[in-house]
Write a protein that holds these residues in place. Structure first.
Motif: not given
Length: 120
Positions: A73-80, A83-90, A94-104
DNA sequence: AAGGTGACAGGGT
DNA sequence: TACCCTGCCACCT
């Protein structure tokens, strides 16, 4: 007799399986994302859950773009597991991928299947 | 030893 | 479209 058999899913216990998952993950192009199921499908071993299991141990290995692997579904299910809960999204940002509400966002266009390697 | 828990997915309702 | 149920398979109580 020790010699057990390959071909079977029981081979998942080998480090070889982990390596395969890491190899495929490293093939995901910059700015694109793949899914657990796509990787499992490409390897033909285990299930999507096993891929997640393998990636869970990827932090011990060298730089592996695990942040490019999301669920179907495009969800960042592994973010936790980062190292930090937001690192995956960050990292994705950086690669230009937009994430909203933990979803790509725009998952349909960013999704990349390992099978595409053959198209090069 | 047995049951619960996941970085999941697909089909049914 | 969204939610629910079931299959998946190794690891952890």
């Amino acid at each position: 007799m020790p010699t057990k058999k390959p071909e079977t899913n029981k081979d998942l216990k080998s480090d070889h399986y982990f390596q395969k998952v890491y190899d495929v993950t490293c093939l995901i192009p910059y700015g694109r994302v793949s899914t657990y199921g796509a990787i499992a499908d490409f390897l033909g071993l285990g299930s999507a859950r096993m891929v997640g299991w393998a990636l869970n141990h990827s932090h011990t290995q060298a730089h592996i773009p695990a942040h490019r692997v999301v669920n179907r579904k495009g969800e960042l299910s592994g973010r936790l597991h980062f190292a930090t809960p937001t690192l995956m999204e960050e990292k994705l940002a950086l690669e230009g991928i937009e994430v909203v509400e933990n979803k790509v966002k725009n998952m349909d266009n960013l999704f990349w299947h390992p099978r595409e390697i053959e198209e090069y």
